[in-house]
Enzyme design. Structure first.
Site, PDB file in Angstrom:
ATOM      1  N   PRO A   2       0.824  -1.214   0.000  1.00 42.00           N
ATOM      2  CG  PRO A   2      -0.839  -1.588   1.594  1.00 42.00           C
ATOM      3  CD  PRO A   2       0.476  -2.110   1.111  1.00 42.00           C
ATOM      4  CD  GLU A   3       3.784   2.851  -3.851  1.00 40.57           C
ATOM      5  OE1 GLU A   3       3.976   4.036  -4.208  1.00 40.57           O
ATOM      6  OE2 GLU A   3       4.234   1.869  -4.481  1.00 40.57           O
ATOM      7  CE  LYS A  59       4.670   4.313   1.456  1.00 39.25           C
ATOM      8  NZ  LYS A  59       5.733   3.297   1.303  1.00 39.25           N
ATOM      9  CG  HIS A  93      -4.527 -13.331   6.117  1.00 36.95           C
ATOM     10  ND1 HIS A  93      -4.635 -13.682   4.800  1.00 36.95           N
ATOM     11  CD2 HIS A  93      -3.678 -14.226   6.678  1.00 36.95           C
ATOM     12  CE1 HIS A  93      -3.878 -14.738   4.556  1.00 36.95           C
ATOM     13  NE2 HIS A  93      -3.296 -15.096   5.674  1.00 36.95           N
ATOM     14  NE  ARG A 112       5.673 -10.366   4.072  1.00 35.25           N
ATOM     15  CZ  ARG A 112       6.735  -9.918   3.410  1.00 35.25           C
ATOM     16  NH1 ARG A 112       6.565  -9.306   2.236  1.00 35.25           N
ATOM     17  NH2 ARG A 112       7.950 -10.051   3.902  1.00 35.25           N
ATOM     18  NE  ARG A 152      17.570  13.226   1.316  1.00 31.60           N
ATOM     19  CZ  ARG A 152      17.477  12.517   2.436  1.00 31.60           C
ATOM     20  NH1 ARG A 152      17.353  13.131   3.606  1.00 31.60           N
ATOM     21  NH2 ARG A 152      17.516  11.204   2.392  1.00 31.60           N
ATOM     22  NE  ARG A 250      12.459   1.685  -1.088  1.00 32.11           N
ATOM     23  CZ  ARG A 250      11.270   1.700  -0.507  1.00 32.11           C
ATOM     24  NH1 ARG A 250      10.225   1.236  -1.177  1.00 32.11           N
ATOM     25  NH2 ARG A 250      11.119   2.163   0.713  1.00 32.11           N
TER      26      ARG A 250
END
Length: 263
Positions: A2-3, A59, A93, A112, A152, A250
């Site tokens: 999920p984003e 999120k 679940h 999970r 950054r 990733r």
């Protein structure tokens, strides 16, 4: 995983299913998803409370209860929020059930169990849980976006998926946005020109609007997401073979022709 668009969809599920309704019962079927709160305390804090208007930051989903505590949910890799009727069959679940007035039930479902549920007693506790989160990617202004990226030194994809820099973007969104902006994922964030940053911000906003409307990062034929899992994926824009690599653990997919900016 999920984003931001998925969690915004869960916020809408909670809003339509639970807003304004009193929590009649909390059933914790698996305490393994509770973080820093016991099943007994969760029940005592929420039963009899009325859910207010839910919020989202990145999120994270915030289920507020008026002047009471805030239930905070994070969905990890496999979490979902389901609106059901009390008599509907349970999924293996379904970890926590919130039975509401009127016979509705909100179910936190997660295979999970990598994240879970927190309970924040007041706004300061909410702020502590979110203190490491950057500005929300859907709400961030261009100036805030520029500030978040300033200084950054790492790769731009790593910066976009770092929740302390920008909250809400995950792997699929970052790849999609960079592809649309024509930027290599291994470009240095500090090397982006002002025009690069403007283009990146514009494509992020457009991609998020479309994904939020779909409730996910849609695997459309015209999107990179629609082809990244093909056995021999090609770019839907130029037809070049897509490249696969790993960045910060990733899986990363990009087009060497459309994303030609050098790192």
């Amino acid at each position: 995983m999920p984003e931001l668009p998925d969690v915004e969809g869960f916020r809408r599920v909670l809003e339509s299913c639970a807003q304004g309704r009193v929590v009649r019962r909390v059933d914790v079927r698996d305490a393994g998803v509770l973080r820093g709160v016991s099943a007994r305390r969760l029940r005592g804090a929420l039963e009899g409370r009325r859910f207010g208007k839910p919020e989202r930051h990145g999120k994270w989903l915030l289920a507020r209860t008026g002047d009471g505590p805030t239930l905070m949910l994070h969905f990890g890799m496999t979490g979902r929020l389901i609106c059901a009727d009390c008599g509907d069959a349970l999924d293996p679940h379904d970890r926590v059930l919130f039975t509401l007035a009127g016979g509705r039930q909100v179910r936190y479902r997660d295979q999970r169990k990598l994240q879970g549920l927190w309970l924040a007693d007041d706004d300061s506790a909410v702020a502590r849980l979110l203190e490491r989160q950057g500005p929300d990617a859907m709400a961030v202004s261009r100036e805030e976006f520029e500030t978040a990226l300033a200084g950054r030194r790492g790769h731009i994809k790593t910066a976009l998926t770092d929740q302390s820099v920008l909250a809400g973007l995950g792997n699929l969104l970052a790849d999609e946005i960079l592809w649309l902006a024509g930027l290599r994922p291994d470009s240095r964030a500090s090397d982006l020109s002002p025009a690069d940053r403007r283009r990146l911000y514009t494509q992020m906003r457009r991609t998020l609007r479309a994904a939020v409307a779909a409730g996910c990062v849609p695997p459309r034929d015209s999107w990179l997401t629609g082809h990244r899992d093909d056995p021999d994926p090609v770019c839907p824009r130029c037809g070049s073979h897509l490249r696969r690599t790993r960045m910060s653990g990733r899986g990363t997919v990009w087009c060497p022709r459309c994303q030609s900016t050098e790192s």
